[in-house]
Structure formats: C-alpha cells, structure tokens
Design an enzyme around this catalytic site. Structure first.
Site, PDB file in Angstrom:
ATOM      1  N   HIS A  92       0.842  -1.200   0.000  1.00 46.34           N
ATOM      2  CA  HIS A  92       0.000   0.000   0.000  1.00 46.34           C
ATOM      3  C   HIS A  92       0.874   1.245   0.000  1.00 46.34           C
ATOM      4  O   HIS A  92       1.829   1.352   0.778  1.00 46.34           O
ATOM      5  CB  HIS A  92      -0.928   0.021   1.215  1.00 46.34           C
ATOM      6  CG  HIS A  92      -1.817   1.236   1.245  1.00 46.34           C
ATOM      7  ND1 HIS A  92      -2.798   1.447   0.306  1.00 46.34           N
ATOM      8  CD2 HIS A  92      -1.841   2.315   2.065  1.00 46.34           C
ATOM      9  CE1 HIS A  92      -3.414   2.593   0.560  1.00 46.34           C
ATOM     10  NE2 HIS A  92      -2.847   3.139   1.619  1.00 46.34           N
ATOM     11  N   SER A  93       0.538   2.193  -0.875  1.00 51.17           N
ATOM     12  CA  SER A  93       1.226   3.475  -0.975  1.00 51.17           C
ATOM     13  C   SER A  93       2.715   3.243  -1.247  1.00 51.17           C
ATOM     14  O   SER A  93       3.058   2.560  -2.212  1.00 51.17           O
ATOM     15  CB  SER A  93       0.985   4.288   0.301  1.00 51.17           C
ATOM     16  OG  SER A  93       1.359   5.638   0.132  1.00 51.17           O
ATOM     17  N   MET A  94       3.613   3.780  -0.435  1.00 52.91           N
ATOM     18  CA  MET A  94       5.034   3.516  -0.635  1.00 52.91           C
ATOM     19  C   MET A  94       5.308   2.021  -0.726  1.00 52.91           C
ATOM     20  O   MET A  94       6.194   1.571  -1.468  1.00 52.91           O
ATOM     21  CB  MET A  94       5.852   4.126   0.504  1.00 52.91           C
ATOM     22  CG  MET A  94       7.352   3.903   0.369  1.00 52.91           C
ATOM     23  SD  MET A  94       8.303   4.298   1.857  1.00 52.91           S
ATOM     24  CE  MET A  94       8.061   2.783   2.807  1.00 52.91           C
ATOM     25  N   ALA A  96       3.659  -0.210  -2.186  1.00 54.15           N
ATOM     26  CA  ALA A  96       3.435  -0.731  -3.533  1.00 54.15           C
ATOM     27  C   ALA A  96       4.677  -0.557  -4.394  1.00 54.15           C
ATOM     28  O   ALA A  96       5.065  -1.464  -5.141  1.00 54.15           O
ATOM     29  CB  ALA A  96       2.241  -0.039  -4.176  1.00 54.15           C
ATOM     30  N   SER A 119      -1.602  -1.007  -4.209  1.00 55.37           N
ATOM     31  CA  SER A 119      -2.712  -0.279  -3.607  1.00 55.37           C
ATOM     32  C   SER A 119      -2.326   1.169  -3.296  1.00 55.37           C
ATOM     33  O   SER A 119      -1.262   1.424  -2.720  1.00 55.37           O
ATOM     34  CB  SER A 119      -3.124  -0.983  -2.300  1.00 55.37           C
ATOM     35  OG  SER A 119      -4.009  -0.189  -1.537  1.00 55.37           O
TER      36      SER A 119
END
Length: 252
Positions: A92-94, A96, A119
């Site tokens: 998720h975020s970083m 990913a 994500s």
C-alpha cells in the site's frame, strides 16, 4: 524459520500447510502490525507475512533507510528464504513501489510471483514533484491528518510523535525521491485505489499496465488514500479470490 529475516519478516498467524504465501509491505510511516487483521482473516488458507522496516516499533533504534532501491536490496535477501512456496505481494502506498522493486529483484534471482497487488500508489513511471519530506514538523503532521491513516490519538501524543516522525520523514523521502529504472514484472498486477485519493489519479493508477508483461486489472473504491480501512472485507476477499484462481491447490 529461524533466520536473520526474523526482524524483517513478521508472521502473526503461521499457516505451515498453506500452499501459498502473501507478503505485505506497509505504507510510509507504517509498520508490519498494520497487516495483522489481514493475517488473521486469511490464515490458515494463505500464509501471511508482513515486512517490518527499520526505525519503527521494536526496530526504532536501527538506522533508517530512505531509499526505495536500498530497502528493496535489503528486503530481497531477507525474503528469499520465504520463497519456498508461491508468493503474492500486497503493498500500500510507498509499500506498492517497494513491492514492485522487490518483485523485480526476486525475478532476477529466479522467482516469479503469482501476482502483485499495488494499492493506493501511482505507477512507478508516473512521477510527481513532491517534497513533503523537506517540510517542517507541522506540515508533516498536517499531511498525516489529511490522509487519515494515522490514529488521531497518536497525532495528539507528543512523545509518540517524537518517536515516529523520523521514520515518517525518512519514508516520505524514499517515496518522493524514487526514480525507477524501466522494467516490467512477469506476473499479473492488481491495482487498487480510492476515487478521492489525492496521491493517485485514475490515469496514474492505470499506468501500472506499463509495468507488467501479464494482465493488469483495476479496482476503484469509494474513499481516499486509506480507502482500504473501510473496505477491508472486500480487499481481503479480492486477495483470497485471486490466490484461489492463480495458486496451487491446498494440501489435503
């Protein structure tokens, strides 16, 4: 699995008979415990592990790593012993971006994933000139509040903030200075994002298709950057269904 990876890889609900393993990568400022509910929900059908970055929780005294590439180089070594069964990544975020870089490195070592869930993050090729990591403390706190991914109680506790802000700043530096080399993973990519996420537009999300030699699919949810907090059952079901369709049959 008693290796040096114990400090990097957290396994909250061991599932030794599961035919596949899910590896979860936290967001900027996040920790492995963010994925404890995912582990609980998917065990024992999927063996879930989460990566614990240096500089937080029980690793808070360790030096921070403020480069996606350097983190990926460190993680792939620690993760390789866990590639004894087919792997799926969720970041998720970083996380990913980091999952993508680790996937590329694993492939170079001969391991291809079942799939990569990206994500709340724009595609690696879609760069923005963001400099939150250079901001003052108040601006950094405002960023955390606006993204709604941090417990308000934490944001109001000065002592806790003193402990977590260095890791948050380091992670933002890693995410904002990330400049990937051209590349594609050899597995399907599932892209998930919130329709009101200020960190990724639909166009930026769909550019993930340029980073896989396989199929890219897209899931749009109501909500912002942390849409997955209010859509956890749906996200977990997406993972479960994907692994059921792409992974090996569970051992009887």
């Amino acid at each position: 699995m008693a290796t040096n990876s114990d400090k990097w890889i957290r396994r909250y609900h061991p599932a030794p008979d599961a035919p596949t393993r899910l590896v979860c990568f936290p967001h900027a400022g996040g920790s492995a415990t963010f994925y404890h509910p995912v582990s609980r929900a998917l065990s024992p059908e999927i063996d879930v592990v989460a990566v614990q970055y240096p500089g937080r929780q029980d690793r808070r005294t360790e030096p921070l790593v403020s480069s996606i590439e350097e983190l990926a180089n460190l993680i792939v070594v620690e993760l390789e012993p866990w590639a004894d069964r087919p792997l799926t990544f969720f970041g998720h975020s970083m996380g990913a971006s980091l999952a993508y870089e680790v996937a590329l490195r694993l492939e170079a070592r001969g391991t291809t994933l079942l799939g990569l869930f990206a994500s709340g993050r724009r595609a690696p090729s879609r760069w923005r000139d963001e400099r939150v990591h250079q901001a003052g403390e108040e601006e950094l706190l405002t960023e955390l509040r606006n993204l709604s991914g941090t417990d308000p109680a934490v944001l109001g506790d000065a002592e806790i903030l003193r402990m977590i802000l260095p890791a948050v700043r380091s992670d933002y530096r890693a995410a904002e200075t990330y400049r990937p080399e051209p590349g594609r993973v050899g597995c399907p990519v599932v892209v998930m994002f919130g329709k009101d996420d200020p960190k990724v537009t639909e166009e930026e999300a769909r550019s993930w298709a340029e980073h896989t030699t396989q199929e890219a699919t897209f899931r749009l949810y109501d909500g912002g950057h942390f849409y997955l907090n209010s859509h956890a059952p749906q996200v977990i079901q997406e993972i479960r269904q994907f692994v059921a369709e792409c992974g090996p049959v569970a051992a009887k």
